[in-house]
Design an enzyme around this catalytic site. Structure first.
Site, PDB file in Angstrom:
ATOM      1  N   ASN A 101       6.995  -1.226  -4.987  1.00 31.94           N
ATOM      2  CA  ASN A 101       7.318  -2.516  -4.374  1.00 31.94           C
ATOM      3  C   ASN A 101       7.167  -3.575  -5.453  1.00 31.94           C
ATOM      4  O   ASN A 101       6.064  -3.896  -5.869  1.00 31.94           O
ATOM      5  CB  ASN A 101       6.330  -2.756  -3.213  1.00 31.94           C
ATOM      6  CG  ASN A 101       6.469  -4.137  -2.607  1.00 31.94           C
ATOM      7  OD1 ASN A 101       7.418  -4.863  -2.900  1.00 31.94           O
ATOM      8  ND2 ASN A 101       5.522  -4.504  -1.765  1.00 31.94           N
ATOM      9  N   TRP A 102       8.307  -4.087  -5.901  1.00 32.28           N
ATOM     10  CA  TRP A 102       8.262  -5.032  -7.025  1.00 32.28           C
ATOM     11  C   TRP A 102       7.960  -6.463  -6.580  1.00 32.28           C
ATOM     12  O   TRP A 102       7.836  -7.354  -7.420  1.00 32.28           O
ATOM     13  CB  TRP A 102       9.580  -4.967  -7.804  1.00 32.28           C
ATOM     14  CG  TRP A 102       9.772  -3.674  -8.550  1.00 32.28           C
ATOM     15  CD1 TRP A 102       8.857  -2.650  -8.678  1.00 32.28           C
ATOM     16  CD2 TRP A 102      10.935  -3.259  -9.286  1.00 32.28           C
ATOM     17  NE1 TRP A 102       9.380  -1.633  -9.441  1.00 32.28           N
ATOM     18  CE2 TRP A 102      10.662  -1.977  -9.828  1.00 32.28           C
ATOM     19  CE3 TRP A 102      12.184  -3.830  -9.542  1.00 32.28           C
ATOM     20  CZ2 TRP A 102      11.590  -1.280 -10.607  1.00 32.28           C
ATOM     21  CZ3 TRP A 102      13.102  -3.136 -10.313  1.00 32.28           C
ATOM     22  CH2 TRP A 102      12.801  -1.880 -10.839  1.00 32.28           C
ATOM     23  N   LYS A 103       7.903  -6.695  -5.298  1.00 25.07           N
ATOM     24  CA  LYS A 103       7.579  -8.036  -4.768  1.00 25.07           C
ATOM     25  C   LYS A 103       8.455  -9.120  -5.419  1.00 25.07           C
ATOM     26  O   LYS A 103       9.605  -8.850  -5.743  1.00 25.07           O
ATOM     27  CB  LYS A 103       6.084  -8.308  -4.945  1.00 25.07           C
ATOM     28  CG  LYS A 103       5.235  -7.169  -4.361  1.00 25.07           C
ATOM     29  CD  LYS A 103       3.784  -7.497  -4.254  1.00 25.07           C
ATOM     30  CE  LYS A 103       3.039  -6.283  -3.683  1.00 25.07           C
ATOM     31  NZ  LYS A 103       1.633  -6.548  -3.448  1.00 25.07           N
TER      32      LYS A 103
ATOM     33  N   HIS B 257       5.072  -5.812   5.682  1.00 25.99           N
ATOM     34  CA  HIS B 257       4.093  -5.874   4.585  1.00 25.99           C
ATOM     35  C   HIS B 257       3.070  -6.971   4.879  1.00 25.99           C
ATOM     36  O   HIS B 257       3.420  -8.014   5.442  1.00 25.99           O
ATOM     37  CB  HIS B 257       4.818  -6.146   3.271  1.00 25.99           C
ATOM     38  CG  HIS B 257       3.922  -5.971   2.085  1.00 25.99           C
ATOM     39  ND1 HIS B 257       3.045  -6.940   1.688  1.00 25.99           N
ATOM     40  CD2 HIS B 257       3.731  -4.916   1.256  1.00 25.99           C
ATOM     41  CE1 HIS B 257       2.357  -6.494   0.640  1.00 25.99           C
ATOM     42  NE2 HIS B 257       2.757  -5.274   0.363  1.00 25.99           N
TER      43      HIS B 257
ATOM     44  N   GLU C  47       1.846  -9.185   3.137  1.00 28.15           N
ATOM     45  CA  GLU C  47       2.204 -10.511   2.616  1.00 28.15           C
ATOM     46  C   GLU C  47       3.182 -11.212   3.559  1.00 28.15           C
ATOM     47  O   GLU C  47       3.161 -12.435   3.697  1.00 28.15           O
ATOM     48  CB  GLU C  47       2.761 -10.372   1.185  1.00 28.15           C
ATOM     49  CG  GLU C  47       1.632 -10.086   0.198  1.00 28.15           C
ATOM     50  CD  GLU C  47       1.994  -9.214  -0.990  1.00 28.15           C
ATOM     51  OE1 GLU C  47       3.180  -9.067  -1.306  1.00 28.15           O
ATOM     52  OE2 GLU C  47       1.056  -8.645  -1.599  1.00 28.15           O
TER      53      GLU C  47
ATOM     54  N   GLU D  77      -1.729   0.276   4.435  1.00 24.25           N
ATOM     55  CA  GLU D  77      -2.139  -0.590   3.341  1.00 24.25           C
ATOM     56  C   GLU D  77      -3.267  -1.502   3.798  1.00 24.25           C
ATOM     57  O   GLU D  77      -3.007  -2.575   4.364  1.00 24.25           O
ATOM     58  CB  GLU D  77      -0.956  -1.440   2.861  1.00 24.25           C
ATOM     59  CG  GLU D  77       0.206  -0.642   2.327  1.00 24.25           C
ATOM     60  CD  GLU D  77       0.994  -1.420   1.282  1.00 24.25           C
ATOM     61  OE1 GLU D  77       1.135  -0.911   0.173  1.00 24.25           O
ATOM     62  OE2 GLU D  77       1.434  -2.542   1.568  1.00 24.25           O
TER      63      GLU D  77
ATOM     64  N   GLY E 116      -3.656  -5.494  -4.324  1.00 27.86           N
ATOM     65  CA  GLY E 116      -3.716  -6.390  -5.478  1.00 27.86           C
ATOM     66  C   GLY E 116      -5.128  -6.776  -5.885  1.00 27.86           C
ATOM     67  O   GLY E 116      -5.329  -7.680  -6.703  1.00 27.86           O
TER      68      GLY E 116
ATOM     69  N   SER F  10      -3.706  -0.964  -4.518  1.00 22.88           N
ATOM     70  CA  SER F  10      -4.298  -0.656  -5.820  1.00 22.88           C
ATOM     71  C   SER F  10      -4.176   0.817  -6.225  1.00 22.88           C
ATOM     72  O   SER F  10      -5.094   1.377  -6.820  1.00 22.88           O
ATOM     73  CB  SER F  10      -5.753  -1.128  -5.869  1.00 22.88           C
ATOM     74  OG  SER F  10      -5.817  -2.532  -5.669  1.00 22.88           O
TER      75      SER F  10
END
Ligand code: PGA
Length: 251
Positions: free
Chosen positions: A10-12, A96, A98, A168, A174, A214
């Site tokens: 997942n490159w966000k 997600h 976020e 997650e 992160g 992570s």
């Protein structure tokens, strides 16, 4: 029941088009001849077409990082499932943390997106996870079950075969703090139990449950040794081809 492992990056909100294409090409090079595992990359929308071109002919599947639920229309800022398919995506990350916590997406909205994705033949990677407060107050399982049941409402068994779940824990994303393999396995086993109730046993046994938070070269092998951990959703360590290739080649 054998579930093919899936390693997803997942490159966000990272990488220009040129950077994304270069990283994708290098990852594609690193996973030539892989047949016993699957690889997914989720670039930002702007780089989807270039990344699709860069990985052409490889085993890599392309995903959006979110998706709207209608084919087209007045939804400023949204991308439709048809548009994702048009640029080569076959999968999509949904729910997600976020999206949930920074952009206030609730389970009802995530469910709409998920049903829309399935209706347009995209494979959703549905993310669920508890916050640190929720874990500390002992409500991890309750929170996860609520998210799962609401997010999966109205999903038909025939569609659920394609579903991927990503556990997650929000406190592990992160932060460098990974759940231990035992913590992750305990939750994955629980999730599979809820999926058995929502669908049925055989289907629940075939759905892949990824761990995310992570994940790095140093912990992937031990996580993948657990029976209910079927892959990983990787953020930070997916932005460098050396670390992501090492994760893909877990043993
Ligand atoms: P991380 O992110 O690997 O950087 O913790 C994972 C994710 O958000 O999917």
């Amino acid at each position: 029941m054998s579930r093919k492992p899936l390693i997803a990056g997942n490159w966000k909100m990272n990488l220009t088009v040129a950077e994304a294409a270069a990283l994708a090409a290098s990852i594609a090079e690193g996973c030539r001849n892989l047949t016993d595992r699957e690889v997914m990359l989720a670039p930002p929308y702007t780089a989807l077409a270039a990344v699709t071109a860069a990985v052409k002919g490889s085993v890599i599947q392309i995903a959006g990082q979110n998706v709207g639920w209608e084919k087209e229309g007045a939804y400023t800022g949204e991308i439709s499932p048809v548009m994702l398919r048009d640029v080569g995506a076959t999968m999509v990350i949904l729910g997600h943390s976020e999206r949930r916590y920074i952009f206030a997406e609730d389970d009802e909205l995530i469910n709409r997106r998920l049903v829309g994705a399935l209706n347009f033949a995209l494979t959703p990677v549905l993310c669920i996870g508890e916050t640190l407060d929720e874990r500390e107050e002992g409500s991890t399982f309750k929170v996860l079950e609520r998210q799962l049941r609401r997010d999966l409402e109205d999903v038909r068994p025939g569609q659920a075969e394609r579903l991927v779940i990503a556990y997650e824990p929000v406190w592990a994303i992160g932060t460098g703090k990974t759940a231990t393999r035992e913590q992750a396995q305990e939750v994955h086993y629980f999730i599979r139990g809820v999926l058995t109730e929502v669908f049925e046993k055989k289907l629940a046994q075939s759905i892949r449950i990824l761990y995310g938070g992570s994940v790095k070269p140093e912990n992937i092998d031990s996580l993948m040794a657990e029976p209910d951990i079927d892959g990983a959703l990787v953020g930070g360590a997916a932005l460098k081809s050396e670390s992501f290739n090492r994760i893909i080649h877990f043993s």
